[in-house]
Each structure stands twice: as structure tokens, then as C-alpha cells.
Design a protein around this motif. Structure first.
Motif, mmCIF file in Angstrom:
data_model
loop_
_atom_site.group_PDB
_atom_site.id
_atom_site.type_symbol
_atom_site.label_atom_id
_atom_site.label_comp_id
_atom_site.label_asym_id
_atom_site.label_seq_id
_atom_site.Cartn_x
_atom_site.Cartn_y
_atom_site.Cartn_z
ATOM 1 N N TRP A 472 5.065 3.347 -4.284
ATOM 2 C CA TRP A 472 5.914 2.181 -4.541
ATOM 3 C C TRP A 472 7.229 2.296 -3.781
ATOM 4 C CZ3 TRP A 472 10.759 1.387 -6.662
ATOM 5 C CH2 TRP A 472 11.065 0.084 -7.037
ATOM 6 N N GLU A 473 7.837 3.460 -3.795
ATOM 7 C CA GLU A 473 9.105 3.636 -3.079
ATOM 8 C C GLU A 473 8.905 3.464 -1.580
ATOM 9 O OE1 GLU A 473 10.795 7.354 -4.229
ATOM 10 O OE2 GLU A 473 11.497 6.600 -6.174
ATOM 11 N N ALA A 474 7.780 3.944 -1.068
ATOM 12 C CA ALA A 474 7.512 3.766 0.362
ATOM 13 C C ALA A 474 7.360 2.283 0.698
ATOM 14 C CB ALA A 474 6.251 4.532 0.752
ATOM 15 N N ARG A 475 6.699 1.536 -0.184
ATOM 16 C CA ARG A 475 6.553 0.089 0.059
ATOM 17 C C ARG A 475 7.898 -0.605 0.024
ATOM 18 N NH1 ARG A 475 2.224 0.406 -3.664
ATOM 19 N NH2 ARG A 475 3.449 -0.728 -5.212
ATOM 20 N N GLN A 476 8.783 -0.160 -0.882
ATOM 21 C CA GLN A 476 10.079 -0.822 -0.999
ATOM 22 C C GLN A 476 10.885 -0.709 0.282
ATOM 23 O OE1 GLN A 476 8.729 -2.274 -3.796
ATOM 24 N NE2 GLN A 476 10.890 -2.708 -3.989
ATOM 25 N N THR A 477 10.707 0.381 0.992
ATOM 26 C CA THR A 477 11.455 0.545 2.233
ATOM 27 C C THR A 477 10.943 -0.378 3.326
ATOM 28 O OG1 THR A 477 10.009 2.333 3.015
ATOM 29 C CG2 THR A 477 11.899 2.962 1.674
ATOM 30 N N ARG A 478 9.698 -0.857 3.163
ATOM 31 C CA ARG A 478 9.123 -1.731 4.188
ATOM 32 C C ARG A 478 9.198 -3.212 3.817
ATOM 33 N NH1 ARG A 478 4.922 2.227 3.660
ATOM 34 N NH2 ARG A 478 3.650 0.713 2.528
ATOM 35 N N ALA A 479 9.329 -3.483 2.528
ATOM 36 C CA ALA A 479 9.160 -4.857 2.065
ATOM 37 C C ALA A 479 10.478 -5.616 2.079
ATOM 38 C CB ALA A 479 8.582 -4.856 0.658
#
Length: 713
Positions: A472-479
Motif C-alpha cells: 500500500w505504501e509503495a502504491r501511495q508513492t505512485r498514485a
């Protein structure tokens, strides 16, 4: 001393004075009350170093000290008060608290909102009086709080002494459940920094508690027990504040959202189920949701000590092949990746392991490790070097008492040596649910080992949460979060064609179509398309066309088109003679691709949400769906696809063309934007099916439902 005519503002500082007071008043103190006695005993057990006042209107001596008849009579300013008085005495008590400069109060007393409307009215009046006096309220109908860091409890059932190096905070709407969780945390040697029971939440609610804890350095994770969320927007903001401060929120919630019951007859509402909206919110804002008290404590503990895990999966080793098989089965059931090791890793393991051991994940060290404990540290270091491994686990129980030969210490020492070389999160976990006493915790910490007695089931569940939070944290950096569009002008789309035309205007690809009002015109349109066609009735009064014979598919040739048109009109007229008929839709027949369902709803508590699932008739038969609150990002949509049990259909199942997931995600985001733009009166927008065939994605049918009558329909 505060002026009674000038109410003090309720500031964040007032919460600090309540939860970390230098002086406390026990209002209604008496040695005849188990609540009063427990509160006093807790303060003594913790070694509270501040000033303690006993208040009883009759005066007297309690717990070896004289009691004042009121808070004001002490002549001193008091930070916090525990109110153990009947509901009928509350009004005069707040007058007294204000005169004594009390900033916050814990209200043990019951008989308020939990007993019905009359109690709710009494609670509102009490809250108004407290607000006017500038006094914060924890409760009513709560057991209080315990600040373990500052050795300050205002808690009315027996507590255990604070533990060293605490790192988990607990917030519970139920005081009784909080007591049980505190006992279990102590059994597992999980040190609590704070425990807050919010009760009826007349003033201070769960969101206030989370925000307060987020600002403190000691809690590394926050465990919640919830029965309901009274202010969803503030709750989400508080969770985000905790996340920004590096504190993971883990929640055990009972009860359910009433979205399904309140969504009228919209299919979207009936698909959601009782608790799906809250679940969707948790996934979207990064909350880890658990389903038992044990899982709550174990998961919060491991978040506090290990943090989120950035990596692909888990590698586990043990000195038992049976344990390795149990881990494999339970990890697969829980969706926890146990990656296959790279050839380089298996080759290195072969050089280390005895001939009877097979290099694999999970790794059975066999009984050889009993004679060569150095195998533990060497193989752990090798496993950690595999790029697919994000976290390492070793199965072994920490002894409650040191055995005479020191065998356990020797094994755990080698576990610690292996862990130190990895540079990755590592956990030694018990195979069964086991107590952890002070000796076990001291031994593992001395050896540099993070240990949990949660057993295979709860430890693996917690590891799954750590991995998902890392994703989830990795997605937040991309989204990039998609902003809601402005309210659309021009009324409400109601019929299928109006809905599809509206979606097309919002950038959603839709199937080409023409509306005809005669069999001859249907023949002409079908001939111009030069391919098989689909015919569907168009009526503002008919939502589900197949149920009234309003759909004929895969029609070829002029005669077949004419027959299909006439059959639709006859069937619909017989089934729904009162329905208004706007014509028949003729569109090219689509025979390949994956049918998906995309629907939105407006939950009365959490607001607009979007659901994605397998479409056509399967949406009701399988209920294989995923949900998020709106607005969503493309990364959210991609994550939703991965949550579908039938996700393999998107990847070219049995020779079909693989769906372009990125393009599909953009379409789902656009549908969500389109729904938001229709405003708060929209109950549901449904596209069923949304056909995905390789790179071609088209909405084939659309439906809206509104909270009030559409006069333009």
C-alpha cells in the motif's frame, strides 16, 4: 482558578492535561465501591507521582486520607477528574469542576445514550454543560484510560503494572474489551503505552484519541476495537495523521454498515453486504483490519517492532518438515506469498545443508540442526539474500524458563546471529499459541531476536498485514488521487441510452448504438453495421430488460432483425403494459471479452463508493467484487482487480486475449469521476457489462438510480 462565566476553549492542550495529568480528583470516592477502590489501587500500583484528591460531598476519610466535599473546596487547580456519581448529579458536578479549573473528566456513570432516546437527551445536555465549562469528557459509560508511559491510570478495573519499552497504544469503544485486551497483551509481553476507553463518546471519540496518540513518540502502532464510527471524515483524517507519523492503525470492528439496506433496489447495494464499505475504506487508507482479539494484539505488536515490509514474500525455516507444510498451507489460504527460491539461492543452500535436506521455501533444516545449530544462522543468511524474500521467519518456541543445559539459549543465539546478517525484517514465531513471560522476552531480546508467541496462524496473518501495508505504501508513492469533477449540468441521465451518452461525454468508452422505433428502421441500422447485432428495449420504467423479454442477442439477417424487434415489443407490452417505451436500441454484437460489473453507491455513513466485479449474470451469482471509497486512483483500480477471485480471466484465460489492465483502470477511474459529478442525489450508477477485450473496453449497458424522482425522465 477559572472564572465560571468565561468558559475555557477545548484545545489539544486540554487532552494533554486529561491524559497526562499532574493532579487527579476521584469524585464520589468511597471504599465501599469496587470502581473507586480499583481506581485508587491502580494509581498506587502504577506509582502515580502527582497530587491525588478524594471528593465526597459528606467528607470523611478514604484510603487513609481526608476527603474534600467538592473539587473547589480543595483550593487547588485540578487537571483531571474521575466522576463516579449518579447521572442526576452531573449538572452540579460540572459547576464544581469548572470552579476547580478541571480540564478533563472521565465519566464512569451509565444511563445515557446506551439506554435509549431519553438517555441520549440527558447525554446531550451533559455534553452541552461540559462544553460550556470548557471541560473535555471521556465517556460516559467508560472505564477510563491508562497512560502507562507516565504511570498515570484513571481506570476503574484492576490493571497490571506498566512494562518496559512499551510501543503499542490501545483505543476501544468498549471498556470491558479493553480490559481483556490489556490482559492478553500482558500475557504476550506486548507493552502498552496508552489504553483509552471512549464509551458513549459524548465528546472525545476514537478520532480524537488517534490524533492525540499520533503526536506522541512512544506508540509505534495503534490497536482499535470499534463498534461504530460516528464521524467517518474525522476518523479517516485521524488515521492519515497516524500514518504520516509512522504509526500503523490496526482495527477489530464488529457490527456492519447498513449500505445494503439503504441502497433501495440498486444491485450495487445488495452486492456490498453488511460490512464491505468499511472494509473498502480500510484498504483504501491503509488500515489493517483483523478479526479476533488475539490477531489484533499480535498484529499491532509486530507492526510496532518490525514495521511495514517492502518485499515480495516470506521465507520460513524450521526444524520440522510437518511445520513447514502447515506454514505452506496456511500462507496459501491467507494469500501470503511464499516465493520459490532462485537457483542461485538453492545452490548455496545445497552447499550448507546435509544431504537429506531439500533446499526449498519453507526450508526444513531436519534434525541435523539439533546437532549443528550453526545451520540455522548460515541458512537464514542465505535465504535473506534471495531477491524475492521481503521478510524471514523461523519457527521455534522461546522457553518460559531457561533449561539446565542451555539448549534453547544456544538455538536462539544462532537465530539471532542469522537475523543480524540479513538486513531484512525477521521474526521468530512459536508454532502454537504460547504465553511469553519476562524470561522469554529477556532471552530473545538479549539474542537480538524479535519473537512472538502468536503461533503459526496469528503470526502469518500479521506478516500478511505487514506485507500488504508495504505494498500500500509503495502504491501511495505512485498514485495521484483523482479529484472529484464539478456538478454536471443538464439534468439526470435515466434511460440506458442517456446513461451511456453521459458516460461517453465523461470520457468513458461506450458501445456504438442507434435508437429505432420501427422494425424497418431496425433492419436498416443493422444492415449498415454489417455484423451481428443486439436489440434491447429502451424505457425509463424498465431497469432489468432481460426479465421482461426486452433483449435479443446475436441477431443476423434482415428477417431475424425484424422478428427480434417484433418479439421484444410484444414481450415488453405483455409484461409491462404501463411502461413508457422510447424505442429499441440496436448495437453491434460483442461476442468476445471479459464481462465486468462496475457500480457506485452512496453509503449513508462513508459516502460514495465504487464496486468492481465479474459482470453479466455472474455478478449476482458469484458476488466476486472489490470496493473502494470514491474518488479512486488508477493504482486503487489495479489493486481492486487483484482482489477478484476471478482475476485470472483478465489475463488471457484459455487462449483469450489478455485485458489491458492499465487501460481498464483508467476507465474505472473515469466511471467513478462521472458518478461523483452527478451529485449527492445519485443512489447508484451501474455499468453491466463493461466489456474488456484486449485493449478494447466498452460500456454495453448503463443504469442510474436516484434518491428523488427525476422529473425529466
Amino acid at each position: 482558578m477559572q472564572n465560571a462565566t468565561a468558559p475555557r476553549p477545548q484545545t489539544k492542550a486540554s487532552l494533554e492535561r486529561l491524559f497526562n495529568p499532574r493532579s487527579i480528583a476521584l469524585v464520589g470516592a468511597t471504599e465501599r465501591s469496587i470502581w473507586s477502590t480499583a481506581a485508587y489501587d491502580n494509581l498506587m500500583r502504577f506509582g502515580f507521582s502527582g497530587k491525588l484528591h478524594f471528593i465526597n460531598p459528606k467528607g470523611g476519610t478514604f484510603f487513609g486520607a481526608p476527603a474534600a466535599t467538592s473539587c473547589a473546596a480543595t483550593g487547588e487547580e485540578i487537571d483531571a477528574a474521575l466522576l463516579m456519581v449518579p447521572e442526576s448529579k452531573m449538572a452540579e458536578v460540572f459547576d464544581d469542576l469548572e470552579q476547580a479549573g478541571v480540564c478533563g473528566s472521565v465519566i464512569l456513570s451509565a444511563g445515557f445514550a446506551e439506554v435509549g432516546e431519553s438517555g441520549a437527551d440527558r447525554q446531550r445536555r451533559m455534553a452541552d454543560a461540559a462544553r460550556a465549562a470548557g471541560i473535555r469528557i471521556l465517556g460516559p459509560n467508560c472505564l477510563g484510560f491508562a497512560n502507562f508511559v507516565a504511570s498515570t491510570p484513571i481506570w476503574t478495573t484492576p490493571l497490571r503494572r506498566p512494562m518496559a519499552n512499551p510501543n503499542v497504544a490501545l483505543v476501544s469503544q468498549s471498556g470491558s474489551v479493553a480490559s481483556q485486551l490489556e490482559q492478553f497483551a500482558y500475557q504476550q509481553r506486548v507493552g502498552l503505552t496508552h489504553m483509552i476507553s471512549t464509551g458513549n463518546e459524548a465528546d472525545i471519540d476514537v478520532a480524537d484519541a488517534i490524533e492525540y496518540l499520533a503526536r506522541l513518540p512512544e506508540p509505534k502502532a495503534i490497536a482499535l476495537f470499534l463498534e461504530s464510527v460516528r464521524n467517518p471524515a474525522r476518523f479517516i483524517d485521524a488515521v492519515k495523521a497516524a500514518g504520516a507519523a509512522g504509526k500503523q492503525v490496526v482495527v477489530l470492528k464488529v457490527g456492519s454498515s447498513e449500505a445494503a439496506a439503504r441502497a433501495a433496489q440498486a444491485h450495487t447495494g445488495s452486492l456490498v453486504g453488511d460490512d464491505r464499505v468499511f472494509d473498502a475504506m480500510c484498504r483504501q487508507v491503509g488500515i489493517s483490519r483483523v478479526h479476533s482479539m488475539e490477531e489484533l494484539v499480535v498484529t499491532a505488536d509486530l507492526f510496532a517492532r518490525l514495521g511495514p515490509v517492502r518485499g515480495k514474500g516470506l521465507a520460513v525455516s524450521a526444524m520440522s518438515g510437518g511445520l513447514c507444510e502447515i506454514v505452506t498451507d496456511q500462507a496459501e489460504a491467507g494469500g501470503i506469498p511464499i516465493p520459490q527460491l532462485a537457483e542461485q539461492t538453492t545452490g548455496a543452500l545445497r552447499e550448507t545443508l546435509p544431504a537429506l535436506a531439500t533446499p526449498a521455501n519453507p526450508l526444513d533444516l531436519t534434525g541435523a540442526a539439533m546437532l549443528q545449530p550453526e545451520l540455522i544462522s548460515r541458512t537464514l543468511a542465505t535465504l535473506a539474500g534471495d531477491a524475492s524474500v521481503g521478510i524471514l521467519g523461523f519457527m521455534f518456541e522461546a522457553p518460559l524458563k531457561e533449561d539446565k543445559r542451555g539448549a534453547a539459549r544456544m538455538f536462539i543465539k544462532h537465530v539471532g546471529e542469522g537475523f543480524k546478517t540479513t538486513g531484512k525484517p525477521c521474526l521468530m514465531m512459536s508454532s502454537t499459541f504460547s504465553a511469553v513471560n519476562a524470561d522469554a522476552r529477556a532471552l530473545t531480546e538479549e539474542c537480538g531476536v524479535v519473537y512472538s508467541g502468536g503461533g503459526v496462524r496469528h503470526c502469518l496473518s500479521a506478516i500478511g498485514h505487514l506485507l500488504r501495508r508495504g505494498e500500500w505504501e509503495a502504491r501511495q508513492t505512485r498514485a495521484a488521487v483523482v479529484a472529484a469533477s464539478a456538478q454536471v449540468a443538464g439534468g439526470r441521465p435515466a434511460t440506458e441510452r442517456q446513461v451511456l451518452d453521459y458516460l461517453a461525454a465523461q470520457g468513458v468508452p461506450v458501445v456504438p448504438a442507434s435508437i429505432v422505433d420501427s422494425a424497418d428502421e431496425a433492419v436498416r441500422v443493422a444492415a449498415s453495421l454489417g455484423e451481428p447485432v443486439a436489440l434491447k428495449i429502451l424505457s425509463p420504467d424498465i431497469a432489468h430488460k432481460t426479465e421482461v423479454g426486452g433483449v435479443v442477442l446475436n441477431v443476423r439477417g434482415n428477417d431475424a432483425v425484424r422478428t427480434a424487434y417484433d418479439r421484444i415489443m410484444a414481450s415488453v407490452s405483455a409484461a409491462r403494459p404501463e411502461a413508457r417505451i422510447s424505442g429499441v436500441i440496436v448495437s453491434p454484437m460483442r461476442t468476445t471479452g471479459v464481462e465486468l460489473f462496475v457500480g457506485t453507491l452512496h453509503d449513508p455513513q462513508w459516502g460514495p463508493a465504487i464496486v468492481v466485479g465479474l459482470g453479466g449474470v455472474f455478478v449476482e451469482a458469484l458476488k466476486d467484487t472489490s470496493m473502494r471509497l470514491l474518488p479512486i486512483s488508477e493504482q486503487d483500480a489495479l489493486a481492486m482487480f487483484d482482489e477478484l477471485r476471478g482475476r485470472a480471466l483478465l489475463d488471457g484465460f484459455r487462449g483469450a486475449a489478455a485485458v489491458d489492465r492499465q487501460a481498464l483502470a483508467r476507465v474505472v477511474v473515469d466511471i467513478g469521476q462521472a458518478a461523483l459529478a452527478l451529485g449527492p442525489d445519485l443512489v447508484s450508477l451501474e455499468i453491466n457489462p463493461l466489456l474488456a477485450d484486449g485493449v478494447r473496453i466498452e460500456a454495453l449497458d448503463g443504469l442510474t438510480e436516484w434518491s428523488t424522482v427525476n422529473e425529466q425522465a
